[in-house]
Design a protein around this motif. Sequence first.
Motif, PDB file in Angstrom:
ATOM      1  N   TYR A  76       3.916   5.273  15.129  1.00 17.78           N
ATOM      2  CA  TYR A  76       2.598   5.721  14.988  1.00 17.78           C
ATOM      3  C   TYR A  76       2.181   6.427  13.623  1.00 17.78           C
ATOM      4  N   GLN A  77       3.379   6.793  12.945  1.00 17.19           N
ATOM      5  CA  GLN A  77       3.064   7.339  11.697  1.00 17.19           C
ATOM      6  C   GLN A  77       2.473   6.385  10.657  1.00 17.19           C
TER       7      GLN A  77
ATOM      8  N   ASP B 256      -3.967   4.459  11.589  1.00 19.62           N
ATOM      9  CA  ASP B 256      -4.917   5.404  11.063  1.00 19.62           C
ATOM     10  C   ASP B 256      -4.840   6.739  11.848  1.00 19.62           C
ATOM     11  N   LYS B 257      -5.537   7.657  11.515  1.00 18.25           N
ATOM     12  CA  LYS B 257      -5.860   9.003  12.349  1.00 18.25           C
ATOM     13  C   LYS B 257      -6.125   8.860  13.780  1.00 18.25           C
TER      14      LYS B 257
ATOM     15  N   SER C 270      -2.805   7.879  15.765  1.00 19.98           N
ATOM     16  CA  SER C 270      -1.698   8.442  15.239  1.00 19.98           C
ATOM     17  C   SER C 270      -0.924   8.957  16.370  1.00 19.98           C
ATOM     18  N   THR C 271       0.404   9.675  15.851  1.00 21.07           N
ATOM     19  CA  THR C 271       1.339   9.964  16.736  1.00 21.07           C
ATOM     20  C   THR C 271       0.817  11.057  17.745  1.00 21.07           C
TER      21      THR C 271
ATOM     22  N   SER D 246     -11.385   5.185   7.600  1.00 21.45           N
ATOM     23  CA  SER D 246     -10.196   4.754   7.368  1.00 21.45           C
ATOM     24  C   SER D 246     -10.635   3.218   7.223  1.00 21.45           C
TER      25      SER D 246
END
Length: 211
Positions: free
Chosen positions: A22-23, A26-27, A30-31, A144
Amino acid sequence: MLNKIASLDLVDFVEKNILPEYQNFDKAHSTAHVTRVIRNSLDLANVVGADINMAYVVAAYHDIGMSGPRAVHHITGGKILATDARLKRWFSPDQLKIMREAIEDHRASAAHAPRSIYGRIVAEADRDLDPDVVFRRAVQFGLSNYPQLDKEGQWKRFVEHMANKYSVNGYIKLWIPQSDNARKLKELREIIVNRQHLRSVFDRIFDEEIG
């Protein structure tokens, strides 16, 4: 989180091999997002009496398909889970089939209800309807994925997204009455219909994200 899961070796596998993926997203995917969905899924699984390990893995894999086209990420994610032979250590073929279907069914825009309680859990867990979270993720996604748009273009996209998904005529559906999302959705809709307030919220988050 860990004390809600029976199989700690499963947690170790997921945290080392799945969550780091997940890194690369996009935000909005995300993680931090997948961690929140996992936490919500575990809470809901405990409420409805579902299998904790299944709910955990469905949540962990639910957006893993973002490695491909977003429009089919739910289908891609289901395939990734179903073909991950490492999961056979913990789950039967029938369980893996249910989990695959749950990932396929988790999209808010899905035309049909989730086929199992696990699809309902992850769909509900994925709906973080805290207004600031919803607005921020929408702004982040726009920045993004549509970097060519200026601020007014981002605002137009933002408003259209809110109307299409979260308004009283939007496509979002809530599947588990025990969740807190009904109250949050009502609050969210009150902000959306107040265009002046919505614009002030957008301006604040937009400036924070590009600052």
